[in-house]
Motif scaffolding. Structure first.
Motif, PDB file in Angstrom:
ATOM      1  N   GLN A 109      22.386  88.796  69.382  1.00  0.00           N
ATOM      2  CA  GLN A 109      23.458  88.480  68.535  1.00  0.00           C
ATOM      3  C   GLN A 109      22.634  88.825  67.177  1.00  0.00           C
ATOM      4  O   GLN A 109      21.458  88.392  67.223  1.00  0.00           O
ATOM      5  CB  GLN A 109      23.785  86.970  68.191  1.00  0.00           C
ATOM      6  N   LEU A 110      23.334  89.582  66.286  1.00  0.00           N
ATOM      7  CA  LEU A 110      22.662  89.916  64.962  1.00  0.00           C
ATOM      8  C   LEU A 110      23.353  88.884  63.706  1.00  0.00           C
ATOM      9  O   LEU A 110      24.513  88.945  63.772  1.00  0.00           O
ATOM     10  CB  LEU A 110      23.292  91.303  64.646  1.00  0.00           C
ATOM     11  N   LEU A 111      22.656  88.297  63.158  1.00  0.00           N
ATOM     12  CA  LEU A 111      23.086  87.473  62.108  1.00  0.00           C
ATOM     13  C   LEU A 111      22.176  87.592  60.707  1.00  0.00           C
ATOM     14  O   LEU A 111      21.133  88.043  60.808  1.00  0.00           O
ATOM     15  CB  LEU A 111      23.016  85.964  62.353  1.00  0.00           C
ATOM     16  N   HIS A 112      22.900  87.157  59.623  1.00  0.00           N
ATOM     17  CA  HIS A 112      22.408  87.603  58.318  1.00  0.00           C
ATOM     18  C   HIS A 112      22.054  86.086  57.695  1.00  0.00           C
ATOM     19  O   HIS A 112      23.203  85.333  57.837  1.00  0.00           O
ATOM     20  CB  HIS A 112      23.251  88.445  57.456  1.00  0.00           C
ATOM     21  N   HIS A 113      21.087  85.878  57.140  1.00  0.00           N
ATOM     22  CA  HIS A 113      20.796  84.790  56.150  1.00  0.00           C
ATOM     23  C   HIS A 113      19.751  85.052  55.210  1.00  0.00           C
ATOM     24  O   HIS A 113      18.728  85.539  55.661  1.00  0.00           O
ATOM     25  CB  HIS A 113      20.200  83.518  57.060  1.00  0.00           C
ATOM     26  N   GLY A 114      19.798  84.882  53.858  1.00  0.00           N
ATOM     27  CA  GLY A 114      19.087  85.161  52.787  1.00  0.00           C
ATOM     28  C   GLY A 114      18.540  86.342  52.786  1.00  0.00           C
ATOM     29  O   GLY A 114      19.481  87.407  52.753  1.00  0.00           O
ATOM     30  N   ARG A 115      17.568  86.588  52.883  1.00  0.00           N
ATOM     31  CA  ARG A 115      16.914  87.992  52.606  1.00  0.00           C
ATOM     32  C   ARG A 115      16.827  88.815  53.743  1.00  0.00           C
ATOM     33  O   ARG A 115      16.552  90.001  53.837  1.00  0.00           O
ATOM     34  CB  ARG A 115      15.599  87.857  52.257  1.00  0.00           C
ATOM     35  N   HIS A 116      17.031  88.244  55.069  1.00  0.00           N
ATOM     36  CA  HIS A 116      16.668  88.725  56.393  1.00  0.00           C
ATOM     37  C   HIS A 116      17.879  88.961  57.306  1.00  0.00           C
ATOM     38  O   HIS A 116      19.119  88.240  57.211  1.00  0.00           O
ATOM     39  CB  HIS A 116      15.774  87.721  57.034  1.00  0.00           C
ATOM     40  N   TRP A 117      17.886  89.772  57.988  1.00  0.00           N
ATOM     41  CA  TRP A 117      18.872  90.188  59.273  1.00  0.00           C
ATOM     42  C   TRP A 117      18.044  89.533  60.691  1.00  0.00           C
ATOM     43  O   TRP A 117      16.831  90.158  60.421  1.00  0.00           O
ATOM     44  CB  TRP A 117      19.368  91.474  59.398  1.00  0.00           C
ATOM     45  N   TYR A 118      18.832  89.021  61.307  1.00  0.00           N
ATOM     46  CA  TYR A 118      17.876  88.620  62.628  1.00  0.00           C
ATOM     47  C   TYR A 118      18.667  88.922  63.603  1.00  0.00           C
ATOM     48  O   TYR A 118      20.012  89.073  63.853  1.00  0.00           O
ATOM     49  CB  TYR A 118      17.957  86.969  62.673  1.00  0.00           C
ATOM     50  N   LEU A 119      17.986  89.388  64.553  1.00  0.00           N
ATOM     51  CA  LEU A 119      18.228  89.720  65.855  1.00  0.00           C
ATOM     52  C   LEU A 119      17.899  88.915  67.090  1.00  0.00           C
ATOM     53  O   LEU A 119      16.721  88.498  67.265  1.00  0.00           O
ATOM     54  CB  LEU A 119      17.832  91.204  66.296  1.00  0.00           C
ATOM     55  N   LEU A 120      18.779  87.859  67.542  1.00  0.00           N
ATOM     56  CA  LEU A 120      18.260  87.068  68.631  1.00  0.00           C
ATOM     57  C   LEU A 120      18.736  87.722  69.990  1.00  0.00           C
ATOM     58  O   LEU A 120      19.697  88.221  69.879  1.00  0.00           O
ATOM     59  CB  LEU A 120      19.164  85.661  68.203  1.00  0.00           C
ATOM     60  N   TYR A 121      17.778  87.368  70.873  1.00  0.00           N
ATOM     61  CA  TYR A 121      17.995  87.761  72.271  1.00  0.00           C
ATOM     62  C   TYR A 121      17.324  87.083  73.367  1.00  0.00           C
ATOM     63  O   TYR A 121      16.439  86.262  72.922  1.00  0.00           O
ATOM     64  CB  TYR A 121      17.821  89.292  72.276  1.00  0.00           C
ATOM     65  N   GLY A 173      11.099  84.198  56.577  1.00  0.00           N
ATOM     66  CA  GLY A 173      11.725  84.774  57.785  1.00  0.00           C
ATOM     67  C   GLY A 173      11.592  83.726  59.053  1.00  0.00           C
ATOM     68  O   GLY A 173      12.573  84.170  60.012  1.00  0.00           O
ATOM     69  N   THR A 174      10.862  82.924  59.134  1.00  0.00           N
ATOM     70  CA  THR A 174      10.742  82.238  60.236  1.00  0.00           C
ATOM     71  C   THR A 174      11.990  81.397  60.462  1.00  0.00           C
ATOM     72  O   THR A 174      12.609  80.727  59.657  1.00  0.00           O
ATOM     73  CB  THR A 174       9.488  81.091  60.055  1.00  0.00           C
ATOM     74  N   ILE A 175      12.390  81.336  61.645  1.00  0.00           N
ATOM     75  CA  ILE A 175      13.440  80.338  62.188  1.00  0.00           C
ATOM     76  C   ILE A 175      12.956  79.071  62.584  1.00  0.00           C
ATOM     77  O   ILE A 175      12.132  78.941  63.648  1.00  0.00           O
ATOM     78  CB  ILE A 175      14.348  81.162  63.137  1.00  0.00           C
ATOM     79  N   THR A 176      13.426  77.822  62.405  1.00  0.00           N
ATOM     80  CA  THR A 176      12.804  76.775  62.660  1.00  0.00           C
ATOM     81  C   THR A 176      14.182  76.166  63.707  1.00  0.00           C
ATOM     82  O   THR A 176      15.147  76.209  63.551  1.00  0.00           O
ATOM     83  CB  THR A 176      12.790  75.885  61.731  1.00  0.00           C
ATOM     84  N   GLU A 177      14.082  75.076  64.437  1.00  0.00           N
ATOM     85  CA  GLU A 177      14.611  74.352  65.248  1.00  0.00           C
ATOM     86  C   GLU A 177      14.578  72.720  64.992  1.00  0.00           C
ATOM     87  O   GLU A 177      13.536  72.163  64.861  1.00  0.00           O
ATOM     88  CB  GLU A 177      14.421  74.522  66.696  1.00  0.00           C
TER      89      GLU A 177
END
Length: 279
Positions: free
Chosen positions: A4-16, A95-99
């Motif tokens: 899944q490709l998503l956009h947030h702030g200054r970054h695009w993220y590819l989750l897989y 760019g770090t993703i947190t949970e």
């Protein structure tokens, strides 16, 4: 798998998916997609978390918790299981993703009956401790062990921990026997930036069940949230990282906090009883 490709702030993220749920980040949807310092979201047992949902304000992922064959701690990975605690994904400036657990779940749990201060009636097993008012401080330079009052088999527990040295450890002991010879040890290692879970046994030689990289701060409070229900263990560290595991071999026992090689403090202790989750 399951990108899944998503956009947030200054970054695009590819989750897989590649064993764990992983992600990479890029300045544009065409890349280049770079690996962050800690690439995994959660651990192997929280599976299929790469397709979060967006409610207009936040991204939330809904992984499921893998079953193990034979319902044994050492069983092989088996596809399918109940849904995990929903994760509210945060996006730091680097760019770090947190949970962290979604706020609605925490509010619902805190609305349950408050059983009182777990620091009251705690039993010292090693070292010197001061306890009371939802707080316990280990005063011994070499550390110490404190058993909390008997909690039910299934509970939510939260507290803030303060480690005093980067070369010390903090252990949360789960479902242990009174003699400390059986149970599980969740270990936080600031120097190596690792969190690990393993069984406790007489000779202390059991294999690690699950581990992950995570920054463990020293000298300041960081929050630990524990969801323990049936065979399922979910731990959230400082609202940044999660660890999920199956605890099949022991379904009941005592809970203890332990500092090794330095003093430390746990504060803002609170807990609520949970229903047992079906396996």
């Amino acid at each position: 798998d399951c990108p899944q490709l998503l956009h947030h702030g200054r970054h695009w993220y590819l989750l897989y998916l590649q064993r764990n749920t992983r992600y990479r980040m890029a300045p544009s949807p065409s890349g280049p997609f770079l690996r962050p310092p800690i690439r995994n979201l959660g651990t192997l047992y929280a599976s299929a978390g790469s397709r979060p949902a967006f409610d207009g304000k936040r991204w939330v992922s809904f992984p499921f918790i893998t079953r193990l064959n034979g319902e044994a701690d050492g069983g092989d990975w088996n596809y399918g299981g109940p849904l995990a605690v929903p994760r509210h994904l945060g996006f730091l400036r680097d760019g770090t993703i947190t949970e962290k657990p979604v706020a609605e779940m925490l509010s619902a749990i805190r609305a349950l009956r408050d059983p009182g201060d777990p620091a009251e009636g705690a039993r010292v097993a090693a070292g010197s401790w001061q306890t009371g008012q939802q707080r316990a401080t280990c005063l011994t330079p070499g550390g110490g062990t404190l058993f909390l009052p008997a909690l039910p088999a299934d509970y939510y527990l939260e507290f803030d921990a303060i480690l005093r040295s980067k070369d010390s450890d903090f252990h949360l002991l789960l479902r242990t026997t009174p003699d400390h010879l059986r149970g599980y040890q969740l270990a936080l290692h600031p120097r190596t930036a690792q969190v690990s879970l393993r069984p406790i046994s007489t000779w202390d030689i059991d294999r690690v069940l699950v581990s992950r990289a995570a920054t463990i701060p020293v000298g300041r409070a960081f929050t630990i949230r524990v969801f323990l229900s049936g065979s399922i263990l979910e731990v959230f560290l400082d609202d940044r990282a999660s660890l999920t595991a199956r605890l099949y071999d022991r379904r009941e026992g005592l809970t203890a906090c332990e500092f090794r090689d330095a003093p430390g403090t746990i504060e803002n202790l609170s807990w609520r009883e949970l229903d047992r989750c079906p396996s």
